[in-house]
Design an enzyme around this catalytic site. Structure first.
Site, PDB file in Angstrom:
ATOM      1  N   ASP A  45      48.149  87.618  26.796  1.00 58.43           N
ATOM      2  CA  ASP A  45      47.878  88.971  26.317  1.00 58.43           C
ATOM      3  C   ASP A  45      47.557  89.921  27.466  1.00 58.43           C
ATOM      4  O   ASP A  45      47.889  91.106  27.416  1.00 58.43           O
ATOM      5  CB  ASP A  45      46.721  88.953  25.310  1.00 58.43           C
ATOM      6  CG  ASP A  45      47.146  88.401  23.959  1.00 58.43           C
ATOM      7  OD1 ASP A  45      48.365  88.255  23.739  1.00 58.43           O
ATOM      8  OD2 ASP A  45      46.271  88.114  23.121  1.00 58.43           O
ATOM      9  N   GLY A  46      46.911  89.406  28.512  1.00 52.29           N
ATOM     10  CA  GLY A  46      46.597  90.243  29.660  1.00 52.29           C
ATOM     11  C   GLY A  46      47.847  90.753  30.352  1.00 52.29           C
ATOM     12  O   GLY A  46      47.906  91.913  30.779  1.00 52.29           O
ATOM     13  N   GLU A 123      40.920  98.227  23.724  1.00 47.51           N
ATOM     14  CA  GLU A 123      39.654  98.935  23.572  1.00 47.51           C
ATOM     15  C   GLU A 123      39.325  99.755  24.806  1.00 47.51           C
ATOM     16  O   GLU A 123      39.899  99.572  25.878  1.00 47.51           O
ATOM     17  CB  GLU A 123      38.492  97.964  23.298  1.00 47.51           C
ATOM     18  CG  GLU A 123      38.012  97.159  24.486  1.00 47.51           C
ATOM     19  CD  GLU A 123      38.800  95.916  24.744  1.00 47.51           C
ATOM     20  OE1 GLU A 123      39.203  95.715  25.913  1.00 47.51           O
ATOM     21  OE2 GLU A 123      39.022  95.135  23.801  1.00 47.51           O
ATOM     22  N   ARG A 148      21.058 104.895  22.507  1.00 44.93           N
ATOM     23  CA  ARG A 148      20.430 104.372  23.720  1.00 44.93           C
ATOM     24  C   ARG A 148      20.657 102.871  23.741  1.00 44.93           C
ATOM     25  O   ARG A 148      20.321 102.179  22.790  1.00 44.93           O
ATOM     26  CB  ARG A 148      18.930 104.674  23.745  1.00 44.93           C
ATOM     27  CG  ARG A 148      18.587 106.156  23.881  1.00 44.93           C
ATOM     28  CD  ARG A 148      17.094 106.391  23.730  1.00 44.93           C
ATOM     29  NE  ARG A 148      16.736 107.800  23.931  1.00 44.93           N
ATOM     30  CZ  ARG A 148      16.800 108.724  22.986  1.00 44.93           C
ATOM     31  NH1 ARG A 148      17.214 108.386  21.761  1.00 44.93           N
ATOM     32  NH2 ARG A 148      16.469 109.981  23.244  1.00 44.93           N
ATOM     33  N   ASP A 150      23.012  99.474  26.079  1.00 43.19           N
ATOM     34  CA  ASP A 150      23.882  99.079  27.190  1.00 43.19           C
ATOM     35  C   ASP A 150      25.195  99.851  27.195  1.00 43.19           C
ATOM     36  O   ASP A 150      25.731 100.166  28.255  1.00 43.19           O
ATOM     37  CB  ASP A 150      24.174  97.578  27.121  1.00 43.19           C
ATOM     38  CG  ASP A 150      22.987  96.738  27.568  1.00 43.19           C
ATOM     39  OD1 ASP A 150      21.971  97.327  27.980  1.00 43.19           O
ATOM     40  OD2 ASP A 150      23.077  95.498  27.498  1.00 43.19           O
ATOM     41  N   ALA A 185      23.957  96.159  22.584  1.00 50.55           N
ATOM     42  CA  ALA A 185      22.507  96.062  22.809  1.00 50.55           C
ATOM     43  C   ALA A 185      21.813  97.413  22.674  1.00 50.55           C
ATOM     44  O   ALA A 185      21.189  97.906  23.620  1.00 50.55           O
ATOM     45  CB  ALA A 185      22.222  95.443  24.182  1.00 50.55           C
TER      46      ALA A 185
END
Length: 265
Positions: A45-46, A123, A148, A150, A185
């Site tokens: 896929d890469g 993405e 707020r 990561d 996060a």
């Protein structure tokens, strides 16, 4: 018909690519790296992501097909042992073109310089280059929340099985024209709150991030990683463009999901 082949670069992939090139030339096809009708990706896929970004400016004229030489891919649907069968199919079989939605990313700057625009097949993510990301989130032109944490991951339906899934996002069938926003996060306490859930936005709904002024941002678009300064806003929406895949046989999405994440190996 004009074609080109992009290889992962390892020995087995290069050998397969060379073999396919010889077969297709024997069938009278034309090798054209600049304006191909079909791009054959040999790797995983890469490799297909690299191929997509190489030809993103001619998506209406170019279709992709993948041969996976590593693990099962969501985009690469042919095995190395099926190379001769694939070449014959390309040469003699009318093929179906399947279109998948893409993500449009537009970055605007404080100083008014020219905006940066990208297309993502899987993405795009945004993080602070210094620490906690603080950004206002607008949906359809209205304030939604202040995030707020990561970072944030905005994915396409076909990319929903990648980083998005690792963040607890939903898997979305690529026939649905939508984008998904997943948190990384997030900080949630008595003072700071976020929705704490992935959001799925349909076509024509736009998400705009307005980060804290002076923050350097680490932004990714598929495999590309960049640091942007003086960012005023980042806009995400379903792109007008679509990526086109060549199909010679059924390639059921849910079977790929099951084979990748559920089925016994």
């Amino acid at each position: 018909m004009k074609f080109t082949i992009m290889s992962k670069g390892d020995q087995s992939s290069d050998t397969l690519a060379s073999t396919m090139k010889e077969y297709l030339l024997d069938f009278g096809f034309i090798m054209d790296e600049q304006e191909p009708d079909i791009v054959i990706s040999v790797g995983g896929d890469g490799t297909l992501l690299y191929a997509f970004h190489r030809y993103y400016n001619r998506l209406d004229e170019t279709a992709f097909v993948g041969v996976h030489t590593g693990h099962l891919g969501f985009y690469a649907d042919w095995l190395p042992t099926e190379v001769e069968k694939l070449v014959i199919a390309i040469a003699k079989t009318p093929f179906q073109v399947v279109e998948y939605p893409l993500l449009e990313v537009i970055i605007r700057y404080m100083n008014g310089s020219k905006e940066s625009q990208y297309l993502a097949m899987n993405e795009a993510t945004v993080k602070s280059a210094e620490g906690t990301l603080v950004t206002e989130v607008e949906i359809r032109g209205e304030y939604f929340e202040t995030f707020r944490g990561d970072g944030l991951c905005i994915s396409t339906p076909s990319g929903s099985t990648a980083y998005n899934k690792a963040l607890g996002g939903a898997i979305i069938h690529p026939s649905i024209e939508a984008i998904q926003i997943a948190e990384m996060a997030s900080i949630n306490n008595r003072v700071f709150r976020t929705v704490g859930s992935p959001l799925v936005l349909p076509k024509h709904h736009t998400c705009v991030l307005k980060p804290t002024a002076g923050m350097n941002l680490q932004i990714t678009v598929d495999h590309l990683t960049m640091v942007h300064q003086d960012v005023k806003s980042i806009q995400y929406r379903v792109a007008n463009e679509k990526v086109r895949f060549v199909r010679f046989r059924p390639f059921p999405f849910w079977k790929r999901v099951r084979d990748s994440f559920v089925a016994d190996k």
